[in-house]
Write an enzyme that holds these catalytic residues in place. Structure first.
Site, PDB file in Angstrom:
ATOM      1  N   HIS A  95       0.804  -1.231   0.000  1.00  0.00           N
ATOM      2  CA  HIS A  95       0.000   0.000   0.000  1.00  0.00           C
ATOM      3  C   HIS A  95       0.826   1.265   0.000  1.00  0.00           C
ATOM      4  CE1 HIS A  95      -4.090  -1.600   0.525  1.00  0.00           C
ATOM      5  NE2 HIS A  95      -3.506  -2.573   1.190  1.00  0.00           N
ATOM      6  N   LYS A 275      -9.099  13.153   4.023  1.00  0.00           N
ATOM      7  CA  LYS A 275      -8.217  11.985   3.947  1.00  0.00           C
ATOM      8  C   LYS A 275      -7.282  12.075   5.131  1.00  0.00           C
ATOM      9  CE  LYS A 275      -7.015  13.406  -0.262  1.00  0.00           C
ATOM     10  NZ  LYS A 275      -7.071  12.173  -1.018  1.00  0.00           N
ATOM     11  N   ARG A 276      -6.549  10.993   5.429  1.00  0.00           N
ATOM     12  CA  ARG A 276      -5.564  11.082   6.493  1.00  0.00           C
ATOM     13  C   ARG A 276      -4.664  12.288   6.254  1.00  0.00           C
ATOM     14  NH1 ARG A 276      -5.255   7.044  10.377  1.00  0.00           N
ATOM     15  NH2 ARG A 276      -3.972   8.699  11.192  1.00  0.00           N
ATOM     16  N   LYS A 281       0.117  13.975   0.889  1.00  0.00           N
ATOM     17  CA  LYS A 281      -1.215  14.256   0.352  1.00  0.00           C
ATOM     18  C   LYS A 281      -1.426  15.756   0.117  1.00  0.00           C
ATOM     19  CE  LYS A 281      -3.385  10.145   2.436  1.00  0.00           C
ATOM     20  NZ  LYS A 281      -4.157   9.476   1.358  1.00  0.00           N
ATOM     21  N   THR A 383      -8.678   5.843  -2.494  1.00  0.00           N
ATOM     22  CA  THR A 383     -10.013   5.318  -2.761  1.00  0.00           C
ATOM     23  C   THR A 383     -11.037   6.429  -2.557  1.00  0.00           C
ATOM     24  OG1 THR A 383     -10.178   4.576  -0.472  1.00  0.00           O
ATOM     25  CG2 THR A 383      -9.506   2.932  -2.117  1.00  0.00           C
ATOM     26  N   LYS A 387     -14.806   7.429  -4.539  1.00  0.00           N
ATOM     27  CA  LYS A 387     -16.096   7.722  -3.887  1.00  0.00           C
ATOM     28  C   LYS A 387     -16.662   9.038  -4.422  1.00  0.00           C
ATOM     29  CE  LYS A 387     -14.068   5.734   0.299  1.00  0.00           C
ATOM     30  NZ  LYS A 387     -13.407   6.113   1.571  1.00  0.00           N
TER      31      LYS A 387
HETATM   32  C1  PLP Z   1     -12.125   6.408   1.815  1.00  0.00           C
HETATM   33  C2  PLP Z   1     -11.609   6.873   3.094  1.00  0.00           C
HETATM   34  C3  PLP Z   1     -10.235   7.148   3.234  1.00  0.00           C
HETATM   35  C4  PLP Z   1      -9.249   7.031   2.097  1.00  0.00           C
HETATM   36  O1  PLP Z   1      -9.147   8.323   1.536  1.00  0.00           O
HETATM   37  P1  PLP Z   1      -7.995   8.695   0.486  1.00  0.00           P
HETATM   38  O2  PLP Z   1      -8.422  10.022  -0.063  1.00  0.00           O
HETATM   39  O3  PLP Z   1      -7.965   7.640  -0.558  1.00  0.00           O
HETATM   40  O4  PLP Z   1      -6.730   8.789   1.264  1.00  0.00           O
HETATM   41  C5  PLP Z   1      -9.774   7.588   4.453  1.00  0.00           C
HETATM   42  N1  PLP Z   1     -10.604   7.748   5.514  1.00  0.00           N
HETATM   43  C6  PLP Z   1     -11.927   7.510   5.408  1.00  0.00           C
HETATM   44  C7  PLP Z   1     -12.788   7.728   6.607  1.00  0.00           C
HETATM   45  C8  PLP Z   1     -12.484   7.060   4.210  1.00  0.00           C
HETATM   46  O5  PLP Z   1     -13.794   6.822   4.128  1.00  0.00           O
END
Ligand code: PLP
Length: 538
Positions: A95, A275-276, A281, A383, A387
């Protein structure tokens, strides 16, 4: 041991707790798998044909030595048989390409907490070195550290990346030597997300429009979203897509008013980065761009501004100081801008606390613009980006990994691209003083950094971000400065596009239509076929 997942690991105590937790969860899972297998079968050599174990990152990489320990010490198998069976069951999903994020444990800690496993790991390493005639730096145990990425790789039948570009970069970078030593082990499975949660459940308004337009059943056959393309010329469908989005934005505005005491204008563009919190990022790039808007609006409040709400969300790892500083900066900027009467509805910034899946389900359906702005080549897949796309948000993004695939599926003209490619990023790192060069070349970025060092957002503690600004001038490890001007121009194009709602709705429709590939159903079918060698029951 199980109260907090991923406990803080900056101290020796924290590291030890974390290793014990990883072992505890891994061992519990393996013992449960063996118990269930042995309740049906009595021949452990059948294990690989009945059980597929997917190591999700390096955190469960102890599964190799632990499964061997169970087979040898508790079930009396020989070393060679146990190793073949373990390897026959195990696969590893990588990952991250950041070498510093692949776990290592000191042999001292591993040997003290898990002495039997240390012994088994040394045995695996010895055979690995003999079989591959590997140079020293390819070993599992080297310089008194156990390298869990290498251990997972060596004990796996298949190793996979999570987007096409990530998998290629894996072969070229972190695992290039292992890929030479064990050819054909690495393959790709591009990530997906479940449309049941991320569209049907979280976004009833858009789901209704979809079912009315293309008929029921897309939830379990997401490729059918492509049928939406045939309705692009239908004003009614475009309007319905826009109306569903607005309904979700009104709901989010009501929530923000309730939870944060701030009034948002649902007709403003909702621009979301959730996101984290991590430097790669580049939330910092987004907050710099936010800061740049402020004096521009103040200098010319009567200009034709496209109103925006900038929404941030995300947690930092407990010991990650630089990430927490960025959270602090975003909050200071929000407090300053949101209370400036000259700015008004033209710009608002919110950072709701405790970002998690439930909050994501609330924010994503209400998003117009999805920020996917990581340094190219650093994200493994992402991911969140998927979404947003299936919920009709447009993406501003770099050519980082899964963004590349999203852009291909929705069409380049329906995606706001900016920034360097992964190859250009590599070249840029070779330029001495790349940050200083880029900052000298951008008047806007110089002004942003100047406002921060002047303490304009934190008059109570004006020195607060001196370290952050200094690091941007002198190190800028994720090339925020080098991509800044390109990001600004792309954001200007976003403003123009949003000013024409019907055009924007058309782009949103094309994004939804192109999202079908990003269903986790497609991903799981790929794992079944290429890795687990199993068939669907249904
Ligand atoms: C989907 C999701 C992530 C992943 O987000 P990225 O933008 O791909 O880093 C992280 N945290 C939560 C709560 C999510 O639903």
């Amino acid at each position: 041991m199980s109260r907090v997942l991923h406990p803080e690991d900056t101290t020796d105590n924290g590291k030890e707790l974390r290793l014990k937790q990883e072992y505890f969860l891994t061992s519990a899972a393996l013992q449960d798998i063996l118990r269930r297998f042995l309740s049906k079968y009595d021949d452990l050599s059948m294990l690989p044909s009945k059980v597929a174990i997917q190591m999700n990152d390096t955190h469960p990489a102890l599964a190799g030595p632990e499964l061997m320990r169970l087979l040898i010490d508790e079930h009396g198998l020989t070393w060679d048989t146990a190793k073949d069976i373990a390897r026959g069951c195990l696969n590893y999903t990588n990952h991250t390409l950041l070498p510093e994020a692949l776990e290592t444990w000191s042999t001292w800690l591993m040997g003290r907490v898990l002495p039997r496993h240390m012994q088994i790991i040394e045995g695996i390493d010895k055979e690995h070195r003999a079989a591959t005639k590997c140079p020293d730096d390819l070993g599992i145990v080297k310089h008194d550290q156990v390298h869990m990425g290498t251990l997972a790789f060596v004990m796996a039948s298949h190793v996979n990346g999570v987007s096409a570009l990530h998998t290629e970069l894996m072969k070229e970078t972190v695992f290039s030597e292992l890929n030479d030593a064990y050819p054909k082990l690495i393959l790709n499975q591009t990530n997906g997300v479940t449309p049941r949660r991320w569209l049907r459940l979280s976004n009833p308004a858009s789901s209704k429009v979809l079912s009315e337009t293309i008929g029921a059943g897309w939830e379990s056959d997401l490729g059918r979203l492509a049928e939406l393309g045939a309705h692009e010329a239908d004003t009614g469908v475009r309007d319905a897509i826009g109306a569903a989005k607005r309904e979700n934005k009104v709901a989010l505005s009501n929530w923000a008013s309730d939870q944060l005491g701030i009034r948002l204008n649902p007709d403003a563009m909702f621009d979301v980065q959730i996101k984290r919190m991590h430097e790669y990022k580049r939330q910092l790039l987004n907050v710099f761009e936010t800061i740049a808007r402020w004096p521009a609006i103040r200098d010319n409040p009567q200009a034709d501004w496209t109103p925006r709400v900038k929404i941030f969300g995300g947690k930092a790892a407990p010991g990650y100081f630089a990430a927490k500083e960025i959270i602090h900066l975003i909050n200071d900027v929000a407090n300053t801008i949101n209370t400036d009467p000259v700015v008004g509805d033209r710009l608002k910034v919110i950072y709701p606390a405790n970002y998690n899946v439930s909050m994501a389900e609330r924010l994503i359906p209400a998003t117009d613009l999805s920020e996917q702005i990581s340094t190219a080549g650093k994200e493994a897949s992402g991911t969140g980006n998927m979404k947003f796309t299936m919920n009709g948000a447009l993406t501003i993004g770099t050519l980082d990994v899964a963004n590349v695939e999203i852009r291909e599926h929705v069409g380049a003209e329906n995606f706001f691209l900016f920034g360097m490619t992964a190859a250009q990023v590599q070249q840029r790192y070779q330029v001495m003083d790349h940050a200083r060069d880029a900052i000298q070349a951008s008047q806007t970025l110089r002004n942003v950094l100047q406002m921060i060092v002047e303490g304009r957002f934190n008059p109570d503690d004006p020195q607060r971000y001196n370290g952050l600004v200094d690091a941007t001038w002198n190190h800028d490890p994720f090339l925020v400065a080098s991509d800044f001007e390109s990001y600004l121009s792309s954001q200007a194009k976003v403003d123009t596009a949003y000013a024409d709602p019907d055009h924007w709705n058309t782009l949103a429709l094309r994004n939804i239509a192109g999202a079908g590939f990003f269903s986790s159903d497609r991903t799981i079918k790929g794992y079944m076929k290429d890795i687990w060698d199993t068939k669907s029951l249904a």
